[in-house]
Scaffold this active site. Structure first.
Site, PDB file in Angstrom:
ATOM      1  CG  ASP A  49     -47.844  53.490 -70.710  1.00 53.62           C
ATOM      2  OD1 ASP A  49     -47.272  54.274 -69.925  1.00 53.62           O
ATOM      3  OD2 ASP A  49     -48.474  52.489 -70.321  1.00 53.62           O
ATOM      4  CG  ASP A  88     -43.859  52.317 -70.765  1.00 54.90           C
ATOM      5  OD1 ASP A  88     -43.205  51.568 -70.010  1.00 54.90           O
ATOM      6  OD2 ASP A  88     -44.311  53.411 -70.403  1.00 54.90           O
ATOM      7  CE  LYS A 118     -41.599  52.684 -67.712  1.00 56.83           C
ATOM      8  NZ  LYS A 118     -43.001  52.432 -67.320  1.00 56.83           N
ATOM      9  CD  GLU A 120     -47.463  50.711 -65.668  1.00 58.28           C
ATOM     10  OE1 GLU A 120     -48.511  50.370 -65.079  1.00 58.28           O
ATOM     11  OE2 GLU A 120     -47.344  51.797 -66.257  1.00 58.28           O
ATOM     12  CD  GLU A 187     -45.565  56.781 -61.933  1.00 53.79           C
ATOM     13  OE1 GLU A 187     -45.266  55.934 -62.795  1.00 53.79           O
ATOM     14  OE2 GLU A 187     -46.366  57.714 -62.130  1.00 53.79           O
TER      15      GLU A 187
HETATM   16  O1  KIV Z   1     -45.121  56.276 -69.197  1.00 46.85           O
HETATM   17  C1  KIV Z   1     -44.276  56.940 -68.583  1.00 46.85           C
HETATM   18  O2  KIV Z   1     -43.955  58.086 -68.937  1.00 46.85           O
HETATM   19  C2  KIV Z   1     -43.642  56.335 -67.418  1.00 46.85           C
HETATM   20  C3  KIV Z   1     -42.841  57.222 -66.541  1.00 46.85           C
HETATM   21  C4  KIV Z   1     -43.759  58.032 -65.717  1.00 46.85           C
HETATM   22  C5  KIV Z   1     -41.859  56.470 -65.736  1.00 46.85           C
HETATM   23  O3  KIV Z   1     -43.814  55.184 -67.172  1.00 46.85           O
END
Ligand code: KIV
Length: 276
Positions: A49, A88, A118, A120, A187
């Site tokens: 994202d 994401d 993914k 968070e 991260e």
């Molecule tokens: O959104 C993104 O690019 C990420 C990476 C920084 C892992 O989550």
């Protein structure tokens, strides 16, 4: 040739099995052309994202929508044949409940063709990770600095540099691992903490501002190519494409103004015989 024999993409279980093995190489990509260039060299491409900031000039990832993730996710899947594509889940599309997360994840997988999502968050998202994995959605976790929480975190600074915060992040990583994530992004956390998490959890860790001891690494493509004017400490710039692009555009502008572009080799001859 059977469809099975043609399916050569890396899978989430293959990444899961790389714990402690050959390092997992990952980069972000948001569009077909760059994804195609990456495909033969990386194991995982993340449609992060971060595209909100990199592609759309947003200040944070908070305004990114599911529709934006789907447009870019589709492009990346179309441009690739080998890498595992992870998309994401954007802020606001999954946190309210495991059911909401499943609907968003299912829509993203169906409409992009990606192989995983993914999300968070650590302990607070563990139930959701388990719910998704149990229903056929491979999940990459993300702990430490979680940019979607910028409005509560207050800054993008590194995390886990004192004992209390390190213990919190360690507990987050354990929770996401035990909930069934196939990998976990770490991260911007203190290096010894990233090393410790990698040693302790059974799930492969993928560092971005983590540790060389992580099971893999990821960077934002535009950052490592030198396209972003400012980058965090953890970014190594492997090229300086920003100045190279500007030099090319400046030469083009001069040549257009001087009428030296297009030259004879760039224009089409007519097939019509000259009639006098
Ligand atoms: O959104 C993104 O690019 C990420 C990476 C920084 C892992 O989550």
């Amino acid at each position: 040739m059977s469809i099975q024999a043609e399916a050569r993409r890396v899978t989430a279980p293959e990444i899961r099995a790389r714990k402690g093995g050959e390092p997992i190489v990952s980069l972000t990509s948001y569009h077909a052309h760059t994804a195609q260039l990456l495909d033969r060299h990386v194991d995982v491409i993340l449609v992060g994202d971060s595209l909100g900031m990199v592609m759309h000039g947003l200040e944070t990832t908070v305004p990114v929508t599911v529709d934006m993730m789907i447009v870019h996710g589709r492009a990346v899947v179309r441009g690739t044949k080998q890498a595992l594509i992870v998309v994401d889940l954007p802020f606001g599309s999954y946190e309210a409940s495991p059911v909401e997360a499943f609907h968003t994840a299912a829509r993203i997988l169906k409409e992009t063709g990606a192989g995983a999502v993914k999300l968070e968050g650590g302990r607070r998202m563990a139930e959701t990770v388990r719910f998704l994995v149990d229903r056929g959605v491979p999940v990459m976790g993300h702990v430490g600095l979680t940019p979607q929480a910028i409005n509560t975190l207050g800054s993008f600074k590194a995390r886990g540099r004192d004992d209390a915060e390190a213990e919190e992040i360690l507990a987050d990583a354990h929770a996401v691992s035990e909930a069934g994530a196939f990998s976990i992004v770490l991260e911007a956390i203190a290096e010894p903490l990233a090393r410790r998490i990698t040693q302790e959890v059974a799930t492969p860790t993928i560092g971005i501002g983590g540790s060389p001891a992580c099971d893999g690494q990821i960077l934002v493509l535009e950052d490592m190519l030198g396209l972003a004017p400012r980058v965090p400490k953890f970014v190594k710039r492997y090229a300086e494409l920003g100045p190279a692009i500007e030099a090319a555009v400046s030469t083009y502008a001069q040549e257009v103004r001087a009428r030296t572009f297009p030259a004879a080799e760039h224009v089409y001859a007519s097939r019509v015989k000259k009639v006098s």
